[in-house]
Structures are given as structure tokens and as C-alpha cells.
Design a protein around this motif. Structure first.
Motif, short mmCIF file in Angstrom:
data_model
loop_
_atom_site.label_atom_id
_atom_site.label_comp_id
_atom_site.label_asym_id
_atom_site.label_seq_id
_atom_site.Cartn_x
_atom_site.Cartn_y
_atom_site.Cartn_z
N THR A 52 -1.21 8.51 -2.62
CA THR A 52 -1.32 7.36 -1.83
C THR A 52 -2.10 7.41 -0.98
N GLY A 107 1.91 -0.18 -1.02
CA GLY A 107 0.29 -0.64 -0.92
C GLY A 107 0.61 -1.76 -0.02
N GLY A 165 -3.59 -3.62 -7.40
CA GLY A 165 -2.49 -2.68 -7.58
C GLY A 165 -1.50 -3.23 -7.33
N SER A 166 -1.44 -2.73 -6.47
CA SER A 166 0.04 -3.57 -5.72
C SER A 166 0.11 -5.20 -4.81
N ARG A 181 -7.50 -4.29 -13.11
CA ARG A 181 -6.35 -3.58 -12.74
C ARG A 181 -5.80 -1.66 -12.92
N ALA A 189 -2.88 0.18 -12.14
CA ALA A 189 -1.93 0.29 -12.17
C ALA A 189 -1.09 -0.29 -13.35
N THR A 243 1.57 -4.53 -10.97
CA THR A 243 0.29 -5.17 -11.02
C THR A 243 0.78 -6.66 -11.12
N LEU A 254 -7.77 1.11 -16.88
CA LEU A 254 -6.93 1.84 -15.80
C LEU A 254 -6.99 3.54 -16.94
N TYR A 270 -1.37 5.38 -14.63
CA TYR A 270 -2.21 5.37 -12.82
C TYR A 270 -2.40 6.29 -12.40
N THR A 287 -9.25 6.61 -8.75
CA THR A 287 -7.30 5.49 -9.26
C THR A 287 -8.19 4.02 -9.17
N TYR A 288 -8.59 3.49 -7.77
CA TYR A 288 -8.75 2.24 -8.03
C TYR A 288 -10.62 1.51 -7.89
#
Ligand code: PLP
Length: 369
Positions: free
Chosen positions: A87, A160, A197-198, A222, A224, A229, A269, A273, A298-299
Motif C-alpha cells: 500500500t 486509501g 481505487g478507494s 478501475r 481494484a 470501487t 485492472l 488488484y 498498480t495505479y
């Protein structure tokens, strides 16, 4: 201190909402000329929230300005938060909370192993986080209960940092962008692409662009699982933001968002995740080669991949301005753990993450420190 557009526009909020300056704002905007040439779209822009702090940047700092101020106001000494083992939010929280004398407990769940995951775990430890691995929801709940019992007054930060309060950071971010547009630094984008994400980043940007009178469509990519989401909860978060803002300042119009207002792409995605995707790797590589900007797999690389795909599939967008919102930290802290690293200091339950050394440059290093 630079002015804070949210409080300038809605003075009522300034009186009531906890906030403290942690970020270096406004973050720069720039044209992505080289990338644009490469992909044949000559109006691509970037909002560099990767530069939101020279200690540790990315999108979490804007949220933490509200969240950590609230934790301090409530007299907490500890904060607790949640995320995958890699994270960024957990690391950002640990680093910025520590600046304010707050301690952080992290409860972490499994995600695919990468060098980035190993780096972030080592950095969490380096910056003093109390780290717990939760292989199941039950274990996570028990660990949470234990943290509250041991540390007393603990401030809860949702995964998040996307509480209503934290998401105000991205309402401000959109107002900040509007000022940059008014100052002639960039044209008003027709589209903004950001990672979903969050939900707090997208929620805040959607509300902030609307409040500032922009016509921009904010596209959430998206990254996650859908239960995280959740589109209904995204809409609810935006409407809760409106309620919170109106509670303190009636100048905020009584806007009501519905599912029809959302623009979300679900196609980037990959398996889960944190899973590495080919499109993501290609986008990361392209961005690095053309602009020298480092994305994460990841993002932001998935978000960039979605934006490039959109441009390719929609030639009708022609020269219309499109903005990529870079939400990944660009302060490189890896020297801290490359020089001095010993994964044995992490909890026993996380040692499986280090069966293979994935971080380049670690192999030759004496881990006896
Ligand atoms: C680099 C990066 N970008 C984007 C996001 C997603 O933002 P949000 O959780 O507000 O949807 C995160 C969340 O952890 C992140 O670390």
C-alpha cells in the motif's frame, strides 16, 4: 503560505473543517509533448500530484492534510489504516503522521508480490509503522481490536484515506486546477483520467470540477476489485461530500449526483488488484522513455494505458485537451532500504514476501545491519 482554493471559495469550511498544510501546492501542470508526438495527439497534459510533497508525494498527501489534522484535533496519538501489503496509502500515512508525532498501525492484506511491494514493506518499517498481516477478515478484525486495546485513543483511517473528510482534498485539487486554467497554464481539459481505487480521488475531482463550473468529464480507471470501487458507493461518497460542505457553507449548491454522472472504465485492472498487466507495462515504459516520468504498475500505468487506448479508439477527440492525473509519489526513497535493509525485522507472518529478492541492487548487500 499559498492560498487554499477550497477555503477561498467556501470560507465557511475554513472555520469548521480540520486541515493543516502538509503538501506542496499547487502541484505543477505540464504538456506531454513527447508522448503526444509518439501517440499522435497533440494536446495531452499532466497534473503532477507525484510532486505533492518533497518528503513523500502522490495523491494521499492531499487527503492526509484533512485526516491527520482531525486526528490531532481529537487528541489521538495513533492512527490505524488498511491496505494491500504494498500500500502506498499506508506508507504515505506512516511518513506524514510521523512528521506530526503520530504513530501508525497498518493492517495489511495479500496482493501480488513485486519489487514495489517489498520496497514499501521495508519503508513502512523504516518509518516506524507497526505492521500487521491479516490473511483473513477475521484476523484483520482481531488485530484491529488488539491495536485499539493496546494504544487507547486510535484514529481510524479507511483504506486509501477515502473518508468524506479526506476526499475534500480532491475537491480542492480540482479548484486548484481551475485556477491554473484561469491563469493560462493549460486549457480546460475535456477529459481527466485518474485511477479509481478507494474512490476519494475520483469523487473529489468530480465534485470539484462541477463546483468550479468546468465542463470536464472525469474518467475513473478501475484498478481494484469491484467491491472496493463500488459505483453506488462512489456516487454516495460524492453526495456525502456535498452534504458535508453544505453543512458549513450554504454557498455550496445542493448538487445531487447519480450513477449517470460516472464515467468508469473497467478494462485495465487485469486479473486482480496489483496484478501486472501488459498494457500497464507498455504504458509505463512509454511514459518513461518519452517524458522521463516514472509510473507505478498498480495505479498510474493502468490509468495511462486506459487514456492511450481511449485516444486510439476515439479519433473524433482530435486535438481536444486531455489531462492525465499523476497520483503516484515520485520521491525515490529506495536508497534508504537498499543501503540498510534487513527484512527479518518485519513480522514473522510477512517473511514469505521475501523468499525471493525482487528489488534490484539488494542481492549484493550485506543484510546484517
Ligand atoms: C498511486 C495511487 N494512485 C491512485 C490511487 C487511488 O486513489 P483512490 O484510492 O483515491 O481511488 C492510489 C490509492 O492507493 C494510489 O496509491
Amino acid at each position: 503560505m499559498a492560498k487554499f482554493p477550497l477555503f477561498e471559495k467556501y470560507a465557511g469550511l475554513k472555520k469548521h473543517v480540520p486541515w493543516m498544510s502538509l503538501a506542496a501546492l499547487p502541484t505543477p501542470v505540464a504538456k506531454l509533448d513527447n508522448l503526444g508526438k509518439m501517440v499522435g495527439h497533440h494536446n495531452l497534459w499532466i497534473k503532477r500530484d507525484d510532486k505533492s510533497s518533497d518528503i513523500y508525494g502522490g495523491n494521499k498527501v492531499r487527503k492526509l492534510e484533512f485526516i491527520l489534522a482531525d486526528a490531532l484535533r481529537r487528541g489521538c496519538k495513533w492512527v490505524i489504516t488498511y491496505g494491500g501489503i504494498g500500500t502506498n496509502h499506508g506508507l504515505a500515512t506512516t511518513i506524514h503522521a510521523r512528521r506530526l508525532g503520530l504513530k501508525t498501525a497498518l493492517v495489511l492484506i495479500r496482493q501480488p508480490l513485486t519489487d514495489h511491494v517489498q520496497e514499501n514493506l521495508l519503508l513502512d518499517h523504516h518509518f516506524g509503522a507497526e505492521i500487521h498481516y491479516a490473511p483473513s477478515n477475521l484476523r484483520g478484525a482481531l488485530q484491529t481490536a488488539g491495536i485499539y486495546l493496546r494504544h487507547g485513543k486510535v484514529y481510524f483511517i479507511p483504506p486509501g484515506g477515502s473518508s468524506v473528510l479526506g476526499s475534500l482534498g480532491y475537491v480542492n485539487a480540482a479548484l486548484e486546477l481551475k485556477k491554473q486554467i484561469d491563469d493560462g497554464l493549460l486549457p480546460e481539459p475535456e477529459y481527466i483520467f485518474c485511477a479509481l481505487g478507494s474512490k476519494g480521488t475520483l469523487a473529489g475531482l468530480m465534485l470539484g470540477t462541477r463546483l468550479s463550473g468546468m465542463k470536464t468529464k472525469v474518467v475513473g480507471v478501475r484498478v481494484a476489485m469491484e467491491w472496493v470501487t463500488d459505483t453506488h458507493k462512489t456516487v454516495r461518497l460524492i453526495n456525502r461530500l456535498v452534504s458535508l460542505m453544505r453543512k458549513y457553507d450554504k454557498e455550496v449548491p445542493p448538487l445531487k449526483f447519480t450513477m449517470d454522472d460516472l464515467m468508469i472504465t473497467h478494462d485495465f485492472l487485469g486479473a486482480e488488484y496489483g496484478a501486472v498487466t501488459q498494457e500497464g507495462e507498455q504504458a509505463l515504459d512509454l511514459m518513461e522513455r518519452t517524458e522521463g516520468i516514472r509510473l507505478d504498475l498498480t495505479y498510474t500505468a493502468k490509468t495511462m494505458a486506459a487514456m492511450l487506448d481511449f485516444i486510439k479508439k476515439h479519433p473524433e477527440v482530435g486535438k481536444t485537451p486531455i489531462l492525465f492525473w499523476d497520483t503516484y509519489n515520485s520521491v525515490d526513497l529506495t536508497d534508504l532500504i537498499r543501503k540498510k535493509h534487513d527484512h527479518a525485522v518485519l513480522p514473522r507472518t510477512l517473511q514469505w514476501c521475501f523468499q525471493d529478492n525482487l528489488i534490484t541492487g539488494l542481492k549484493d548487500i550485506d543484510t546484517e545491519f
